[in-house]
Structure formats: C-alpha cells, structure tokens
Design a protein around this motif. Structure first.
Motif, mmCIF file in Angstrom:
data_model
loop_
_atom_site.group_PDB
_atom_site.id
_atom_site.type_symbol
_atom_site.label_atom_id
_atom_site.label_comp_id
_atom_site.label_asym_id
_atom_site.label_seq_id
_atom_site.Cartn_x
_atom_site.Cartn_y
_atom_site.Cartn_z
ATOM 1 N N ASP A 92 0.782 -1.244 0.003
ATOM 2 C CA ASP A 92 0.079 0.156 -0.101
ATOM 3 C C ASP A 92 0.923 1.181 0.049
ATOM 4 O O ASP A 92 2.143 1.098 0.712
ATOM 5 C CB ASP A 92 -1.045 0.219 1.300
ATOM 6 N N HIS A 98 -4.413 7.236 -2.004
ATOM 7 C CA HIS A 98 -3.878 5.915 -1.341
ATOM 8 C C HIS A 98 -4.089 4.922 -2.244
ATOM 9 O O HIS A 98 -5.150 4.932 -2.909
ATOM 10 C CB HIS A 98 -4.545 5.391 -0.105
ATOM 11 N N TYR A 146 2.189 -6.809 1.384
ATOM 12 C CA TYR A 146 1.569 -6.045 1.975
ATOM 13 C C TYR A 146 2.337 -6.065 3.475
ATOM 14 O O TYR A 146 1.679 -5.893 4.588
ATOM 15 C CB TYR A 146 -0.008 -5.997 2.200
ATOM 16 N N ASP A 187 -2.859 13.301 -3.268
ATOM 17 C CA ASP A 187 -3.418 12.898 -2.242
ATOM 18 C C ASP A 187 -4.158 11.792 -2.327
ATOM 19 O O ASP A 187 -5.511 11.489 -2.361
ATOM 20 C CB ASP A 187 -4.328 14.250 -1.902
ATOM 21 N N SER A 202 -2.731 0.477 -4.305
ATOM 22 C CA SER A 202 -2.035 -0.513 -4.014
ATOM 23 C C SER A 202 -0.816 -0.633 -5.002
ATOM 24 O O SER A 202 -1.333 0.017 -6.255
ATOM 25 C CB SER A 202 -2.512 -2.003 -4.066
ATOM 26 N N TYR A 251 1.096 5.721 -0.623
ATOM 27 C CA TYR A 251 0.395 6.952 -0.395
ATOM 28 C C TYR A 251 1.246 7.901 -1.353
ATOM 29 O O TYR A 251 2.547 8.107 -1.066
ATOM 30 C CB TYR A 251 0.356 7.674 0.998
ATOM 31 N N CYS A 299 4.880 7.444 -0.400
ATOM 32 C CA CYS A 299 5.259 6.986 1.197
ATOM 33 C C CYS A 299 4.641 5.497 1.028
ATOM 34 O O CYS A 299 3.845 5.162 0.826
ATOM 35 C CB CYS A 299 4.334 7.725 2.096
ATOM 36 N N LYS A 313 0.001 -0.169 6.466
ATOM 37 C CA LYS A 313 -0.381 1.187 5.698
ATOM 38 C C LYS A 313 0.632 2.131 5.760
ATOM 39 O O LYS A 313 1.136 2.080 6.795
ATOM 40 C CB LYS A 313 -1.744 1.523 6.303
ATOM 41 N N PRO A 314 0.636 2.956 4.847
ATOM 42 C CA PRO A 314 1.604 4.156 4.720
ATOM 43 C C PRO A 314 1.375 4.994 6.012
ATOM 44 O O PRO A 314 0.282 5.375 6.614
ATOM 45 C CB PRO A 314 1.190 5.171 3.501
ATOM 46 N N GLN A 315 2.744 5.337 6.672
ATOM 47 C CA GLN A 315 2.448 6.096 7.991
ATOM 48 C C GLN A 315 3.559 7.042 7.940
ATOM 49 O O GLN A 315 4.356 7.439 8.797
ATOM 50 C CB GLN A 315 2.773 5.272 9.216
#
Length: 181
Positions: A32, A41, A163, A39, A43, A34, A121, A167-169
């Motif tokens: 995943d 999100h 994955y 802007d 895959s 970003y 990201c 998730k992107p952080q």
C-alpha cells in the motif's frame, strides 16, 4: 601485529554485508502506498525488472505555465476519477515497447512518456521519485514501482510477501516538506 591486522580485516569483511543489510527494508511484491502530490492511497506492484515507476493516467496533456513545461492528467483508475492533476514535467522518458506492442512500420522500438516527480510513502519511508504517466487500466495494479525508485527506498523485495510494511505512515510535516520541494 600481522595477526591483529588479518583478524581485523576478516571481521570487517564479515560485518560489512550485515551493515548494508541492516540499512535495507524488506517489502512485499505488493504494498500500500500514499502518493502525496495527488493525495491518493492505492496498491502498488514492486517490480525489480522494471526500471522506472509508472502511474495509470489518461488524457495526458503537456502545456506551459510561466515558461515551464507542465503536464495535466486524469487518473485512469475508474470513471469516478474526473479530477485533473497538474504537475511540472521532469522529462520525457523512452520506454521500450514489448514485442506485442511493437509496430515495425512505425520503426519505433520505444514509447515516449512524460515523467513527473512525486512524493511517495511506503510504510514509514517517504521518497520523491520519478514516475512516468501511461494508461495502466488493463493491469491489476495502477501503480508500478521499478528498480530506480526501489533503490531510493533502500528496498529488498521478497516476492513471497504482500503488504508486509502495512499502511503508509509518513509524518504529515515530512509530506508537506517533500511536496514543497
């Protein structure tokens, strides 16, 4: 003294690959991501066999703004993406055509594609990478990340994983700084 130097050299030889491996991050075949500049999100497929990153785009149009070259495009994800995005044009890439896509009468073994810089990201890592724009709507993943970008992410790709970094952080202030640059 010679024994000490020999022992030290042996230690350095054995430790150097471990140090390099410590700097690398293991990603799965798919992750995943970003994309801060749009802007969004989504895959992505991580492909060490591809050199560049590609984003699925349609109605790609080059234009000038304040004497600089820019590109306008729409995401080619589905019909709901009716918003045009505009980014400065970094360059035009020459992508090799696949054998099924090659027309000998055209005498071109490559396809020109506009390239833009995008802040991406993956997990907790943010990098600005070059992304070429092309219609990937027939592919399963709208975003492909090639080897040039994977090097910037210091990525090791394990195709048995998917994955793996979650998730992107990326931090909001890091993303704001990357877009401003």
């Amino acid at each position: 003294m010679r024994l000490y130097i020999s022992t030290l050299l042996c230690c350095l030889l054995f430790l150097s690959p471990l140090t390099v491996a410590d700097e690398k991050q293991i990603f799965g075949l798919n992750e995943d991501v970003y994309i801060a500049d749009i802007d969004m999100h989504m895959s992505a497929k991580l492909d060490t066999g591809a050199k560049t990153a590609s984003l699925s785009a349609r109605d790609i149009e080059q234009f000038k703004r304040d004497g600089e070259k820019w590109v306008r495009f729409y995401l080619a994800l589905d019909e709901s993406h009716e918003h045009a995005y505009e980014l400065p044009l970094a360059r035009i890439s020459r992508i090799k055509r696949r054998s099924g896509d090659y027309d000998p009468e055209e005498d071109k073994s490559y396809t020109p594609r506009p390239v833009v810089n995008m802040s991406v990201c993956i997990g907790r890592t943010l990098q600005t990478i070059e992304v070429n724009l092309t219609d990937r709507s027939t592919f399963q993943y709208p975003f492909l990340i090639g080897s040039k970008a994977l090097k910037k992410f210091k990525a090791l790709v394990d195709p048995s994983l998917k994955y793996s970094v979650g998730k992107p952080q990326c931090e909001t202030e890091d993303i704001s700084t990357a877009i401003a640059e």
